[in-house]
Scaffold this motif. Structure first.
Motif, PDB file in Angstrom:
ATOM      1  N   MET A  64     -11.867  28.076  40.624  1.00 25.87           N
ATOM      2  CA  MET A  64     -11.249  27.899  41.938  1.00 25.87           C
ATOM      3  C   MET A  64     -11.587  26.560  42.574  1.00 25.87           C
ATOM      4  O   MET A  64     -11.542  26.400  43.805  1.00 25.87           O
ATOM      5  CB  MET A  64     -11.612  29.043  42.898  1.00 25.87           C
ATOM      6  N   ASN A  65     -11.918  25.556  41.749  1.00 30.42           N
ATOM      7  CA  ASN A  65     -12.048  24.191  42.251  1.00 30.42           C
ATOM      8  C   ASN A  65     -10.660  23.569  42.299  1.00 30.42           C
ATOM      9  O   ASN A  65      -9.866  23.729  41.360  1.00 30.42           O
ATOM     10  CB  ASN A  65     -12.954  23.359  41.345  1.00 30.42           C
ATOM     11  N   ILE A  66     -10.361  22.840  43.373  1.00 33.29           N
ATOM     12  CA  ILE A  66      -9.049  22.200  43.500  1.00 33.29           C
ATOM     13  C   ILE A  66      -8.953  21.022  42.541  1.00 33.29           C
ATOM     14  O   ILE A  66      -9.864  20.187  42.462  1.00 33.29           O
ATOM     15  CB  ILE A  66      -8.803  21.749  44.946  1.00 33.29           C
ATOM     16  N   ILE A  67      -7.831  20.959  41.804  1.00 38.23           N
ATOM     17  CA  ILE A  67      -7.606  19.881  40.839  1.00 38.23           C
ATOM     18  C   ILE A  67      -6.187  19.337  41.017  1.00 38.23           C
ATOM     19  O   ILE A  67      -5.286  20.041  41.466  1.00 38.23           O
ATOM     20  CB  ILE A  67      -7.789  20.366  39.385  1.00 38.23           C
ATOM     21  N   PRO A  68      -5.958  18.053  40.678  1.00 38.36           N
ATOM     22  CA  PRO A  68      -4.604  17.510  40.742  1.00 38.36           C
ATOM     23  C   PRO A  68      -3.763  18.013  39.567  1.00 38.36           C
ATOM     24  O   PRO A  68      -4.252  18.136  38.449  1.00 38.36           O
ATOM     25  CB  PRO A  68      -4.825  15.994  40.657  1.00 38.36           C
ATOM     26  N   LEU A  69      -2.499  18.302  39.831  1.00 36.40           N
ATOM     27  CA  LEU A  69      -1.568  18.699  38.767  1.00 36.40           C
ATOM     28  C   LEU A  69      -0.379  17.739  38.763  1.00 36.40           C
ATOM     29  O   LEU A  69      -0.442  16.686  38.150  1.00 36.40           O
ATOM     30  CB  LEU A  69      -1.134  20.151  38.940  1.00 36.40           C
TER      31      LEU A  69
END
Length: 506
Positions: A64-69
């Motif tokens: 649940m870590n925010i990552i760029p897509l």
């Protein structure tokens, strides 16, 4: 009777197509897909399938870590009222349409109409502007400290503009995205199948297809896994954990979650409008017994309105089991003789057992009634069909559950207990309304400062815990099981899953 059921199951499994030695995965779940339109989906299971097909500007990894897509970077101003996203180039949707800033604007403008279940994610947005082919600017009406979390939510996935033009709202049965898998087939009530995207922008996809099959009965899910007719099951029935652990072909997965379970009380029904009755419900619930018997011990008693792994959580004092206190509150509220309700629940084995136990426990303080069980999709359709102005509101207690899929306290509270969240807008199915709660929620979003937000959500939790909008139950421990040669399917703390890296080894 048990022998007949097992025999029928065995015949069903023998009649099913074999998958050994192929690159096709069967995922068996207690849930049923409701929609494959990410903007109009309110359940975690459907959203997880959508995430395999579509992608957002941002997303979450398995922790649940925010990552760029689809975005490669973003910036924002100090007031948290403007966010600029730089987009990746050279990506195409499954139908060949180019992904660009216009595609983002088409999707965001659709969400901003307010027509869809996830429109609330874009409620703070004043406008989405195309700066150039690969840059978009979001201008907000007011500060919104959790905006990047909202962009990462599966409700903000990007659909092909061509598919939206072709299918309109029927895109829920024809989703087209940029993800590792392409939508193949949905047989309502039976399965959803996705197939690999041979042109995936990140690289090779390792399996040919994944079929998501609803199997609400816990024992049947495990039987399928042990018989080789499923590769992955969720949830793994905790009461059968010893059987699974003794099977050398299987691996068991256990991890904490951010899924909170609770009893929804329809506060449009007069008795539940009284805080003393709601408090009595909490004193009458034997959470420990429900956890041990219905959930097989795979949970921890809830000690706040949000789970401990959620951002800005603050621990509260437990509601002890105290039948005499509960009876006294019922008498004080004028309901010494009790009243009747309808107990609503999905028909998944553990949820039905938990509801049956709550029914028995609440009968001790005079709250009685019959149980209505149904599949998950029908359950939420029934709740979403309730109206705030119903002349004769249904006196129901419903077995609820929620995972804050943004990872933020905002999404663990605002969609469930704010006045703006009455259905169909969001998921305040009990129609709980309290101005102080609304003010605390607003304060939690008025700044991007972690310290300011932490104080607002601490105050909110301190206050609302005593207001008892729900019958508080527990927070799940996630349990899944898989065959040993399956790699790369990851359960997420919100009860969703990632399948991008799925692989069957020899």
């Amino acid at each position: 009777m048990k022998r007949v059921i097992l025999t029928l199951l065995a015949l069903t499994l023998l009649a099913a197509p074999g998958y050994a030695g192929t690159k096709d995965i069967i995922y068996a779940s207690e849930s049923t897909a409701k929609s494959l339109d990410p903007h109009d989906t309110s359940d975690t299971y459907s959203g997880a399938i959508e995430r395999a097909i579509c992608q957002g500007l941002m997303g979450f990894d398995k922790d649940m870590n925010i990552i760029p897509l689809l975005a490669e970077s973003y910036t924002f101003n100090d007031a948290a009222t403007e966010f600029i996203f730089k987009l990746r180039q050279g990506i195409k949707f499954h139908d060949g349409t180019l992904f660009n800033a216009n595609a983002v604007k088409v999707n965001i403008d659709r969400m901003m109409t307010g027509k869809y279940k996830r429109s609330s994610l874009m409620k703070p947005v004043e406008s989405c502007q195309v700066i150039d082919d690969y840059t978009v600017r979001f201008s907000l009406k007011e500060p919104f400290g959790a905006f990047v979390n909202a962009i990462a939510h599966p409700g903000s996935l990007i659909l092909s503009p061509k598919s939206l033009e072709t299918y309109g709202d029927e895109v829920s049965k024809h989703p087209v995205g940029t993800g590792p898998y392409i939508f193949d087939e949905w047989v309502s009530g039976d399965h959803v199948r996705i197939k690999k995207n041979p042109d995936y922008w990140k690289g090779k996809v390792n399996v040919d297809s994944i079929t998501f099959r609803p199997v609400p009965e816990s024992g049947s899910r495990l039987a399928m896994l042990r018989a080789g007719q499923a590769h992955y099951i969720f949830p793994m029935p905790a009461e059968m954990i010893k059987v699974a652990e003794n099977d050398p072909k299987l691996d068991i997965i256990k991890q904490p979650s951010i899924i909170e379970r609770y009893l929804i009380m329809n506060t449009r029904y007069k008795p539940f409008a009284d805080v003393r009755v709601r408090q009595a419900v909490n004193y009458a619930l034997d959470k420990d017994s429900i956890i041990k018997i219905a959930w097989g011990g795979a949970a921890a008693e809830a000690d706040s309105i949000i789970p401990s792994n959620l951002q800005f959580y603050k621990k509260q004092a437990a509601w002890p089991l105290d039948i005499e206190k509960a009876k006294a509150l019922m008498k004080e509220a004028g309901y010494e003789k009790g009243f009747e309700v309808v107990f609503l629940t999905p028909n998944a084995s553990n949820r039905l057992r938990a509801t049956e136990m709550a029914q028995q426990q609440l009968a001790k303080i005079g709250i009685t009634g019959k149980i209505e069980s149904m599949d998950v999709a029908s359950f939420y359709n029934k709740l979403e069909g309730q109206k705030k102005d119903d002349a004769n509101p249904i006196p129901f207690i419903g077995f609820g559950g929620w995972s804050a899929s943004t990872g933020d306290a905002d999404w663990g509270t605002r969609p469930l207990i704010s006045t703006d969240a009455f259905p169909p807008a969001m998921s305040n199915f009990g129609f709980f309304s309290d101005k102080k709660v609304d003010d605390f929620i607003t304060a939690g979003l008025a700044s991007a400062s972690p310290d300011a937000r932490k104080k607002a959500y601490a105050d909110l939790q301190d206050y609302v815990w005593k207001q008892a909008p729900w019958g508080y139950l527990f927070v799940d421990t996630l349990m899944a099981a898989k065959v040993k040669n399956l790699k790369g399917i990851y359960p997420m703390p919100d009860g969703a899953f990632l399948v991008e890296d799925a692989e069957l080894t020899d």
